[in-house]
Design an enzyme around this catalytic site. Structure first.
Site, PDB file in Angstrom:
ATOM      1  N   SER A  65       7.011  -4.241 -10.135  1.00  0.00           N
ATOM      2  CA  SER A  65       7.271  -4.073  -8.709  1.00  0.00           C
ATOM      3  C   SER A  65       6.616  -5.129  -7.824  1.00  0.00           C
ATOM      4  O   SER A  65       6.962  -6.288  -7.900  1.00  0.00           O
ATOM      5  CB  SER A  65       6.825  -2.657  -8.320  1.00  0.00           C
ATOM      6  OG  SER A  65       7.242  -2.344  -7.047  1.00  0.00           O
ATOM      7  N   ASP A 287      10.988  -4.865  -6.935  1.00  0.00           N
ATOM      8  CA  ASP A 287      11.992  -4.060  -7.637  1.00  0.00           C
ATOM      9  C   ASP A 287      12.801  -3.202  -6.665  1.00  0.00           C
ATOM     10  O   ASP A 287      13.494  -2.273  -7.072  1.00  0.00           O
ATOM     11  CB  ASP A 287      11.362  -3.177  -8.726  1.00  0.00           C
ATOM     12  CG  ASP A 287      10.379  -2.167  -8.166  1.00  0.00           C
ATOM     13  OD1 ASP A 287       9.939  -2.340  -7.014  1.00  0.00           O
ATOM     14  OD2 ASP A 287      10.046  -1.199  -8.869  1.00  0.00           O
ATOM     15  N   GLU A 379       5.356   6.403   2.306  1.00  0.00           N
ATOM     16  CA  GLU A 379       4.072   5.733   2.346  1.00  0.00           C
ATOM     17  C   GLU A 379       4.165   4.633   3.398  1.00  0.00           C
ATOM     18  O   GLU A 379       5.252   4.097   3.653  1.00  0.00           O
ATOM     19  CB  GLU A 379       3.748   5.136   0.976  1.00  0.00           C
ATOM     20  CG  GLU A 379       3.577   6.202  -0.086  1.00  0.00           C
ATOM     21  CD  GLU A 379       3.155   5.627  -1.431  1.00  0.00           C
ATOM     22  OE1 GLU A 379       2.018   5.861  -1.827  1.00  0.00           O
ATOM     23  OE2 GLU A 379       3.976   4.953  -2.072  1.00  0.00           O
ATOM     24  N   ASN A 381       3.436   1.740   3.145  1.00  0.00           N
ATOM     25  CA  ASN A 381       3.923   0.492   2.540  1.00  0.00           C
ATOM     26  C   ASN A 381       5.448   0.451   2.391  1.00  0.00           C
ATOM     27  O   ASN A 381       6.000  -0.511   1.865  1.00  0.00           O
ATOM     28  CB  ASN A 381       3.234   0.243   1.192  1.00  0.00           C
ATOM     29  CG  ASN A 381       3.535   1.322   0.152  1.00  0.00           C
ATOM     30  OD1 ASN A 381       4.537   2.026   0.233  1.00  0.00           O
ATOM     31  ND2 ASN A 381       2.655   1.453  -0.828  1.00  0.00           N
ATOM     32  N   ARG A 504     -10.292   3.530  -2.091  1.00  0.00           N
ATOM     33  CA  ARG A 504      -9.721   4.141  -3.306  1.00  0.00           C
ATOM     34  C   ARG A 504      -9.393   3.043  -4.329  1.00  0.00           C
ATOM     35  O   ARG A 504      -9.077   1.898  -3.945  1.00  0.00           O
ATOM     36  CB  ARG A 504      -8.466   4.977  -2.994  1.00  0.00           C
ATOM     37  CG  ARG A 504      -7.339   4.209  -2.357  1.00  0.00           C
ATOM     38  CD  ARG A 504      -6.070   5.044  -2.231  1.00  0.00           C
ATOM     39  NE  ARG A 504      -5.397   5.209  -3.505  1.00  0.00           N
ATOM     40  CZ  ARG A 504      -4.572   4.298  -4.037  1.00  0.00           C
ATOM     41  NH1 ARG A 504      -4.321   3.160  -3.406  1.00  0.00           N
ATOM     42  NH2 ARG A 504      -3.994   4.526  -5.197  1.00  0.00           N
ATOM     43  N   SER A 506      -7.105   1.081  -6.862  1.00  0.00           N
ATOM     44  CA  SER A 506      -5.655   0.919  -7.042  1.00  0.00           C
ATOM     45  C   SER A 506      -5.244   1.488  -8.398  1.00  0.00           C
ATOM     46  O   SER A 506      -5.999   1.396  -9.372  1.00  0.00           O
ATOM     47  CB  SER A 506      -5.292  -0.565  -6.980  1.00  0.00           C
ATOM     48  OG  SER A 506      -3.989  -0.751  -7.491  1.00  0.00           O
ATOM     49  N   THR A 508      -2.358   0.374  -9.651  1.00  0.00           N
ATOM     50  CA  THR A 508      -1.400  -0.613 -10.153  1.00  0.00           C
ATOM     51  C   THR A 508      -2.008  -2.002 -10.336  1.00  0.00           C
ATOM     52  O   THR A 508      -1.397  -2.852 -10.974  1.00  0.00           O
ATOM     53  CB  THR A 508      -0.207  -0.772  -9.191  1.00  0.00           C
ATOM     54  OG1 THR A 508      -0.701  -1.221  -7.926  1.00  0.00           O
ATOM     55  CG2 THR A 508       0.560   0.528  -9.013  1.00  0.00           C
ATOM     56  N   ARG A 513      -9.042  -0.725  -3.082  1.00  0.00           N
ATOM     57  CA  ARG A 513      -8.466  -0.968  -1.764  1.00  0.00           C
ATOM     58  C   ARG A 513      -9.337  -0.336  -0.683  1.00  0.00           C
ATOM     59  O   ARG A 513      -9.859   0.771  -0.869  1.00  0.00           O
ATOM     60  CB  ARG A 513      -7.061  -0.375  -1.673  1.00  0.00           C
ATOM     61  CG  ARG A 513      -6.084  -0.939  -2.701  1.00  0.00           C
ATOM     62  CD  ARG A 513      -4.631  -0.646  -2.323  1.00  0.00           C
ATOM     63  NE  ARG A 513      -3.746  -0.810  -3.452  1.00  0.00           N
ATOM     64  CZ  ARG A 513      -3.272  -1.978  -3.900  1.00  0.00           C
ATOM     65  NH1 ARG A 513      -3.628  -3.103  -3.305  1.00  0.00           N
ATOM     66  NH2 ARG A 513      -2.450  -2.038  -4.933  1.00  0.00           N
TER      67      ARG A 513
HETATM   68  C1  G16 Z   1       3.512   1.734  -6.500  1.00  0.00           C
HETATM   69  C2  G16 Z   1       3.709   3.192  -6.203  1.00  0.00           C
HETATM   70  C3  G16 Z   1       3.448   3.452  -4.742  1.00  0.00           C
HETATM   71  C4  G16 Z   1       2.068   2.960  -4.377  1.00  0.00           C
HETATM   72  C5  G16 Z   1       1.890   1.493  -4.783  1.00  0.00           C
HETATM   73  C6  G16 Z   1       0.474   1.017  -4.641  1.00  0.00           C
HETATM   74  O1  G16 Z   1       4.441   1.013  -5.758  1.00  0.00           O
HETATM   75  O2  G16 Z   1       5.016   3.561  -6.569  1.00  0.00           O
HETATM   76  O3  G16 Z   1       3.586   4.821  -4.516  1.00  0.00           O
HETATM   77  O4  G16 Z   1       1.832   3.079  -3.017  1.00  0.00           O
HETATM   78  O5  G16 Z   1       2.218   1.328  -6.147  1.00  0.00           O
HETATM   79  O6  G16 Z   1      -0.342   1.818  -5.452  1.00  0.00           O
HETATM   80  P1  G16 Z   1      -1.857   1.528  -5.678  1.00  0.00           P
HETATM   81  O7  G16 Z   1      -2.490   1.445  -4.325  1.00  0.00           O
HETATM   82  O8  G16 Z   1      -2.367   2.668  -6.486  1.00  0.00           O
HETATM   83  O9  G16 Z   1      -1.971   0.193  -6.372  1.00  0.00           O
HETATM   84  P2  G16 Z   1       5.311  -0.132  -6.430  1.00  0.00           P
HETATM   85  O10 G16 Z   1       6.261  -0.520  -5.362  1.00  0.00           O
HETATM   86  O11 G16 Z   1       4.356  -1.220  -6.813  1.00  0.00           O
HETATM   87  O12 G16 Z   1       5.932   0.539  -7.621  1.00  0.00           O
END
Ligand code: G16
EC number: 5.4.2.3
Length: 546
Positions: A65, A287, A379, A381, A504, A506, A508, A513
């Site tokens: 993504s 994505d 969200e 974002n 928090r 992340s 991903t 963050r």
């Molecule tokens: C994913 C999740 C979202 C989230 C984002 C960031 O988005 O589907 O719900 O807000 O990651 O998450 P984090 O702050 O935990 O890194 P995407 O668009 O990258 O699939």
């Protein structure tokens, strides 16, 4: 259930010889693409088991993504197109981390625990994004599915929401035709139907700011969203004139200084898109599951219209249509801690619509939105959608069979929305429908409420797994010293600044963050800096101190 010898043979080819520990995060597994081949093979196995357990098609999407192009990832999708249920995330983590010798045993445990029998042939719907690594990872996932005797439905290179749609349709044909063309046709036809009934779009001197204008710049983040939009744009051009930039044809780097994540975090215009006063732009991420808008006013000032602005636009519209149609359905909004305080106040106080808060990750928001008849979740974002309960769907359908224009509009809008997951393309078409229905330019939309100044920054730490949070991530419980230090800072230096901040990890990316919001931009800058330093000092920061 006995495992085929292919599992053992293939697991040698996709041997787990890594020290690294994988964990199923906000959106599945996500890390450097080079580390993921064994994980993809194993997620192919797990998807096949999940399909057998549910006796239904299961989805597997290969994407990272918004992450940089060198990363990749995988997430599994449940039968109705929703994110895989959380109880199976632990299975995913066990399977991904099992040694080669342990793998068959771990799979056997899942089969026993989930009462899986051999009588259903697994069917796994697989999609991938445009990353160069996605092809190799796709082959690994297919091997995993086939090692358990499963069948693969290959969607090719598609947006994440299209994959979710395909899974839903495979299990529930009433939702739509289970093909990539079926998705495109459904959105195109519904959008054209809605816009043909709307007020004619007028032309004016500053089109994008002062009144509804059909011209829209599209920033595809150099990813798959541009490819999908290239298919759709010519078919909807009578209602929306899209000019595609960063279109994903190989000329630019994925997500680099463009796309929804860059635009939201940097609060600036995407590179690769001409920045002309009076123009408006919609940005999707790598994505195409997230979307944000931007515009440049006549004086050249930049304005961001993020997920909160989209959510409030949608809630206001649905509320008005429900009222006009005489439908007493419970409408609610779900946000996360990142939601701008002004957006929450606007929905609560002006629109009088209830707002709930969930943890980051659409799976959490989606779950909470199910408690409303019509649940809007977004969200900040730009990741979000609307879901309708069965009873709400039935009530709208019945009302639409009368001569109520609002009920008919609601029924069509429901068809335009991808209820399975946040969908940048479906969402942007919905925004266009609402703006045109209202005859609104970007300034009208923007004027609904004024954002509190805010900033999102990141801090690198040695081990982000030490962080724990509570209260929908608004408070940090571990490392224990951090939240008291933040509270102290807020009650001393920022006492009169209407300041709010949280930290928090992340799910991903390998970082932490920090979000800061306050009455003035200078307060926000200072607060974000001070909290970043606390994180760095109290939670094992690495690299340069902020
Ligand atoms: C994913 C999740 C979202 C989230 C984002 C960031 O988005 O589907 O719900 O807000 O990651 O998450 P984090 O702050 O935990 O890194 P995407 O668009 O990258 O699939």
């Amino acid at each position: 259930m006995e495992f085929r010898s292919d599992v053992i043979t293939c697991s040698g080819k996709y041997s787990n010889n890594q020290q690294k520990l994988f964990s199923y995060g906000t959106a599945g597994f996500r890390t450097k693409a080079d580390d993921l081949e064994t994980v993809l093979f194993r997620m192919g196995l797990l998807a096949a088991l999940r399909s057998k357990a549910k006796k239904a098609h299961i989805g597997l999407m290969i994407t990272a993504s918004h992450n940089p192009a060198c990363d990749n990832g995988v997430k599994l999708v449940d039968p109705y197109g929703e994110m895989m249920v959380e109880s199976w995330e632990a299975h995913a983590t066990h399977v991904a981390n099992a040694s080669d010798d342990e793998l068959a045993g771990v799979l056997h445990c899942i089969v026993t625990e989930e009462h899986i029998t051999a009588d259903h042939t697994a069917q796994v719907v697989i999609g991938r994004d445009t990353r160069p690594s996605s092809n190799t990872l796709h082959a690994a996932a297919v091997s995993g599915v086939e090692a358990l005797g499963g069948k693969v439905v290959d969607c090719g290179v598609v947006t994440t929401p299209l994959l979710h749609y395909r899974v839903r349709c495979a299990n529930d044909p009433s939702y739509g035709v289970a093909s990539n063309e079926g998705y495109t046709d459904k959105l195109v036809e519904t959008f054209l139907k809605l816009q043909s009934c709307a007020q004619p779009a007028t032309s004016c001197a500053q089109p994008a700011t002062s009144c509804y204008c059909q011209d829209l710049l599209f920033d595809g983040a150099n990813g798959v969203g541009g490819l999908q939009m290239a298919i759709m744009a010519p078919r909807i051009s009578q209602a929306l004139k899209l000019t595609i930039h960063n279109g994903g044809e190989g000329q630019g780097v994925l997500n680099y200084r463009c796309g929804a994540d860059f635009v939201k975090v940097s609060q600036s215009w995407p590179s690769g898109v001409p920045a002309t006063p009076g123009s408006r732009c919609v940005s999707v991420d790598g994505d195409a599951d997230r979307v944000v808008y931007s515009y440049i006013d006549e004086l050249g000032a930049y304005h961001l219209m993020d997920g909160d602005k989209i959510a409030t636009l949608v809630v206001g519209f649905l509320q008005e249509q429900l009222s006009e149609a005489g439908l007493a359905l419970r409408l609610g909004l779900v946000q996360t801690a990142y939601a701008n305080g002004a957006s929450t106040a606007y929905v609560n106080d002006s629109l009088k619509v209830p707002v709930g808060f969930a943890k980051t990750g659409v799976k959490h928001l989606h779950h909470m939105a199910l408690s409303f008849d019509i649940g809007v979740y977004f969200e900040a974002n730009g990741h979000g959608t609307v879901i309708f309960s069965d009873s709400a769907s039935a009530a709208i359908k019945e009302a639409a069979s009368t001569d109520s224009p609002a009920a008919r509009r609601l029924a069509a809008v429901k068809d335009l929305i991808n209820e399975t997951v946040g969908d940048a393309i479906s969402d942007l078409l919905l925004v266009e429908v609402i703006l045109r229905h209202r005859g609104w330019g970007m300034r009208d939309w923007d004027a609904q409420y004024h954002d509190m100044p805010n900033k999102l920054v990141t801090v690198r730490v040695a081990d982000r797994s030490v962080f724990e949070t509570t209260d929908a991530e608004r408070r940090c419980t571990q490392p224990a010293a951090l939240q008291p230090a933040i509270d102290d800072l807020l009650s001393t230096s920022f006492l009169h600044a209407r300041a709010r901040t949280f930290v928090r990890p992340s799910g991903t990316e390998d970082l932490v963050r920090v979000y800061a919001e306050a009455a003035t931009q200078s307060h926000v800058e200072e607060l974000a800096l001070q909290v970043s330093r606390l994180v760095f000092d109290l939670a094992g920061g690495v690299g340069e101190r902020p």
